[in-house]
Write an enzyme that holds these catalytic residues in place. Sequence first.
Site, PDB file in Angstrom:
ATOM      1  N   CYS A  72      31.830 -29.019 -94.360  1.00  0.00           N
ATOM      2  CA  CYS A  72      31.917 -28.166 -93.174  1.00  0.00           C
ATOM      3  C   CYS A  72      30.726 -28.327 -92.246  1.00  0.00           C
ATOM      4  CB  CYS A  72      32.065 -26.701 -93.586  1.00  0.00           C
ATOM      5  SG  CYS A  72      30.590 -25.955 -94.323  1.00  0.00           S
TER       6      CYS A  72
ATOM      7  N   CYS B 154      28.242 -23.902-102.490  1.00  0.00           N
ATOM      8  CA  CYS B 154      28.393 -22.768-101.570  1.00  0.00           C
ATOM      9  C   CYS B 154      29.011 -21.573-102.287  1.00  0.00           C
ATOM     10  CB  CYS B 154      29.255 -23.181-100.381  1.00  0.00           C
ATOM     11  SG  CYS B 154      29.461 -21.879 -99.134  1.00  0.00           S
TER      12      CYS B 154
ATOM     13  N   VAL C 290      43.469 -19.179 -91.576  1.00  0.00           N
ATOM     14  CA  VAL C 290      44.648 -18.402 -91.935  1.00  0.00           C
ATOM     15  C   VAL C 290      44.541 -17.833 -93.350  1.00  0.00           C
ATOM     16  CG1 VAL C 290      45.908 -20.477 -92.686  1.00  0.00           C
ATOM     17  CG2 VAL C 290      47.179 -18.435 -92.006  1.00  0.00           C
TER      18      VAL C 290
ATOM     19  N   SER D  65      41.908 -16.865 -95.324  1.00  0.00           N
ATOM     20  CA  SER D  65      41.051 -15.690 -95.500  1.00  0.00           C
ATOM     21  C   SER D  65      41.591 -14.488 -94.742  1.00  0.00           C
ATOM     22  CB  SER D  65      39.616 -15.997 -95.066  1.00  0.00           C
ATOM     23  OG  SER D  65      39.555 -16.401 -93.710  1.00  0.00           O
TER      24      SER D  65
ATOM     25  N   MET E 292      35.741 -13.678 -94.176  1.00  0.00           N
ATOM     26  CA  MET E 292      36.729 -14.197 -93.241  1.00  0.00           C
ATOM     27  C   MET E 292      36.141 -15.379 -92.478  1.00  0.00           C
ATOM     28  SD  MET E 292      38.351 -10.574 -91.919  1.00  0.00           S
ATOM     29  CE  MET E 292      39.796 -11.352 -91.175  1.00  0.00           C
ATOM     30  N   SER E 293      36.627 -16.565 -92.791  1.00  0.00           N
ATOM     31  CA  SER E 293      36.086 -17.790 -92.188  1.00  0.00           C
ATOM     32  C   SER E 293      36.589 -18.033 -90.779  1.00  0.00           C
ATOM     33  CB  SER E 293      36.457 -18.994 -93.067  1.00  0.00           C
ATOM     34  OG  SER E 293      37.864 -19.189 -93.039  1.00  0.00           O
ATOM     35  N   GLY E 294      37.696 -17.391 -90.431  1.00  0.00           N
ATOM     36  CA  GLY E 294      38.349 -17.673 -89.154  1.00  0.00           C
ATOM     37  C   GLY E 294      39.616 -18.481 -89.339  1.00  0.00           C
TER      38      GLY E 294
END
Length: 367
Positions: free
Chosen positions: A197, A101, A11, A13, A7-9
């Site tokens: 990122c 990544c 919507v 994920s 969960m990246s933070g």
Amino acid sequence: MRVLAAMSGGVDSAVAAARAVEAGHEVTGVHLALSKNPQSFRTGARGCCTVEDSRDARRAADVIGIPFYVWDMAERFHADVVDDFVSEYAAGRTPNPCLRCNEKIKFAAVLDKALALGFDAVCTGHYARIVDGPLGRSLHRAVDPAKDQSYVLGVLDAAQLAHALFPLGDSLKTEVRAEAERLGLAVADKPDSHDVCFIADGDTRKFLAARLGTEPGPIVDTSGAVLGSHTGAYAFTIGQRKGLRIGDPAGDGRPRYVLDISPVQNTVTVGTADELEVAELDGVHTRWCGPEADAEFPCLAQLRAHGDPVPATARYDATAGTVTLRLGRPARGIAPGQTAVLYDDTRVIGSATISATRRSAADVAGR
């Protein structure tokens, strides 16, 4: 299944984790702390590694009703992605850190840890589809062509895909945001992250200069005539037109583009748009998303993340682990270090890192 939801933070994920719960899986959320010194807040819509993002992920997990943890992956991320990014540019190549990544962090370090802890799969918010068929599990493009991320997943092998879940592959982005709103997720309207990122302000040249320093060198044309100078060859990419600061136009009055970057001579070579055309390319670091490829096969080659696929014929040397692509039509601005992802219609066959290009039919004929 026991599923670990990255969960990246954002919507995507968050909704992917919610769908995994709805599908009946036992889901645990995890946020990957990838920055050694994370900022408190995001800069615009860039990045996904801030304290704010971690809090957004935790709040989403609370709404969904799943356990949530933060895993510190900063050291591994810096070594496998950031250092690789810098060294590739220093060598005159153009890397894609998102592919690295996915290959090294999300579906290697994280997946390995997840399996060791007894999880069956890792779930992410990527827009791609996994299809189980008579030939086994295969990776396909997403339904939403504007959001398709199968290109950056083309580095995954069959073993990694066996433990991957991409719940958003059959949905449009608008549907995902609407679902987040119905679920009461605060990230429903959160802007997407983009670009690199770990470069919060998006200034790649400044980021590289801080790590590689300055080293003045010449900008030349294909005859060797010096047209200008630069402070670091790493600051340029193949196909670049803007920011050359060479003054005089080409003899025909048309703009010039970067054709070649030589870190050894510290020279940047520029030329015309036609000289950017690539007819054939070589690839190394081959990765197959299913069975190993045949010695020769037709395919569609996507040569950059948002590029249109090009018809091609691939020749695979299994002994050397290399692939040569003969393109059905010329492509422009293709640089060593970029990744060629090969498709059979919507199915991802595999990928290779571009190691060399030949820019004309004469170059190919002379092989």
